[in-house]
Design a protein around this motif. Structure first.
Motif, PDB file in Angstrom:
ATOM      1  N   LEU A  30       0.687  -1.727   0.056  1.00 12.13           N
ATOM      2  CA  LEU A  30       0.166  -0.361  -0.100  1.00 12.13           C
ATOM      3  C   LEU A  30       0.996   1.093  -0.221  1.00 12.13           C
ATOM      4  N   LEU A  33       2.379   1.977  -3.327  1.00 15.20           N
ATOM      5  CA  LEU A  33       1.234   2.377  -4.281  1.00 15.20           C
ATOM      6  C   LEU A  33       1.261   4.367  -4.031  1.00 15.20           C
ATOM      7  N   ASN A  38      -0.270  11.144  -5.338  1.00 10.36           N
ATOM      8  CA  ASN A  38      -1.588  10.875  -4.195  1.00 10.36           C
ATOM      9  C   ASN A  38      -0.734  10.221  -2.810  1.00 10.36           C
ATOM     10  N   PHE A  41      -2.716   8.166  -0.053  1.00  3.62           N
ATOM     11  CA  PHE A  41      -3.804   6.806  -0.331  1.00  3.62           C
ATOM     12  C   PHE A  41      -2.882   6.057   1.014  1.00  3.62           C
ATOM     13  N   GLU A  44      -6.160   7.230   3.536  1.00  5.32           N
ATOM     14  CA  GLU A  44      -7.829   6.971   3.000  1.00  5.32           C
ATOM     15  C   GLU A  44      -7.969   5.483   2.577  1.00  5.32           C
TER      16      GLU A  44
END
Lengths: 149, 201
Positions: A30, A33, A38, A41, A44
């Motif tokens: 995660l 990414l 972002n 991210f 979120e």
């Protein structure tokens, strides 16, 4: 506490979460990414996980309180929780879900009730820990530092 | 050249967490993404109504108040779908796509959190290109591009047929009224590629 100390604290904290099995490799995925485009991210996705888990835990509580327990329904909720915890790397929650599903299959209500307690406990632990981690990260960012990965 | 590198993937998953994840994974891999939360919404997006066959035709009997997405303009190069979904499963969706004359050439990939060999072979037999175990990794998505490239090449090899089909499917009305979508899709970020038509999101 100065920036370097904060950053070290964060690294140590994260390491302990992995060592204690709260987080697994998927959480690392995660983080990979996340980038400048972002930057939120992880927060979120984890927030979605918190919301969704709380919904599922409430559904599970209701379902297990019924006179005649619908084990298929219970299993469906646990399956969802297992999936989402696996998707964010919340390993201990995922593991309890596996045991939980076995009890559903056996239609063992005591086992299910116990697992629900366990999964609530594990969920609240990982939630607290992740929130602490995010808070530390925020402190570092506010102090003008960057997050060590 | 630029067109070749822009592939549009339709991702189907009932879990909001997994939708967010797959969207990020796909975007990181430079794909355009649309996410929906069910098989039936996926079919709608693809322009196929479950019971009525293809929605978008030029027949005047089609009421403009239908879920007229005018989505023949949107090319979907791959569908990636979760297996376990309430209502229509990923397998059901796969079947419907492969049984549809207009959609059968779209490559379909199935994702599942459960490693069940019989499930995997069933999906592959039904025409799925890949079966990915969740949680899906970036490296898994490297397997997708070849399947999408294959289709592009196929399309270019049959230009006459393709052009004819496309011409028939282009709606002639300037009916740009796109009804607001049901919550499942409207909350997602949709970027359909519409030739000169602005999208209502």
């Amino acid at each position: 506490m100065d920036l370097v100390q904060l950053q070290r604290q964060l690294v140590d904290y994260k390491t302990s979460l992995y060592n204690e099995g709260f987080l697994d490799e998927q959480f690392t995925q995660l983080q990979e990414l996340q980038d400048e485009n972002n930057p939120d991210f992880v927060v979120e996705v984890v927030s979605l996980f918190f919301e969704d888990s709380e919904r599922l835990l409430n559904e599970l509580t209701k379902a297990l309180e019924q006179q005649s327990v619908d084990f298929k329904r219970v299993d469906a909720h646990v399956h969802q929780l297992k999936g989402s915890s696996s998707s964010i790397g919340a390993q201990r929650v995922q593991k309890v879900c596996i045991a939980f599903r076995n009890y559903c299959e056996e239609q063992n209500i005591e086992g299910c009730v116990k697992c629900l307690q366990q999964v609530r406990h594990e969920y609240s632990l990982v939630k607290t820990k992740l929130e602490s981690m995010f808070q530390l990260q925020q402190q570092i960012l506010s102090a003008g530092g960057s997050i060590p990965m | 050249m630029a067109a070749d590198s822009e592939f549009h993937v339709l991702a189907v998953d009932d879990s909001i967490i997994d939708r967010k994840l797959i969207e990020r994974l796909l975007k990181t891999s430079s794909f355009q993404v649309t996410t929906v939360d069910s098989g039936s919404k996926a079919l709608e997006f693809l322009g196929l109504h479950e019971d009525d066959g293809i929605i978008n035709t030029n027949t005047p009997s089609v009421s403009p108040n239908n879920h007229q997405w005018c989505l023949q303009e949107v090319e979907v190069n791959l569908v990636i779908t979760d297996y376990c979904m309430p209502g229509m499963t990923g397998y059901d969706l796969l079947k419907k796509i492969k049984e549809s004359s207009s959609l059968k050439n779209i490559p379909v990939v199935i994702m599942s959190s459960e490693n069940v060999p019989s499930r995997i072979s069933r999906c592959l037999e039904e025409g799925a290109e890949e079966f990915l175990l969740k949680p899906v990794r970036l490296s898994d998505l490297n397997k997708l591009r070849p399947h999408m490239l294959k289709t592009k090449i196929k399309d270019h090899q049959e230009p006459e047929k393709q052009d004819k089909e496309e011409k028939q499917q282009q709606p002639q009305s300037n009916n740009n009224n796109r009804k607001a979508m049901e919550e499942g899709i409207s909350t997602e970020k949709i970027r359909p590629r519409l030739n000169g038509i602005t999208a209502m999101v």
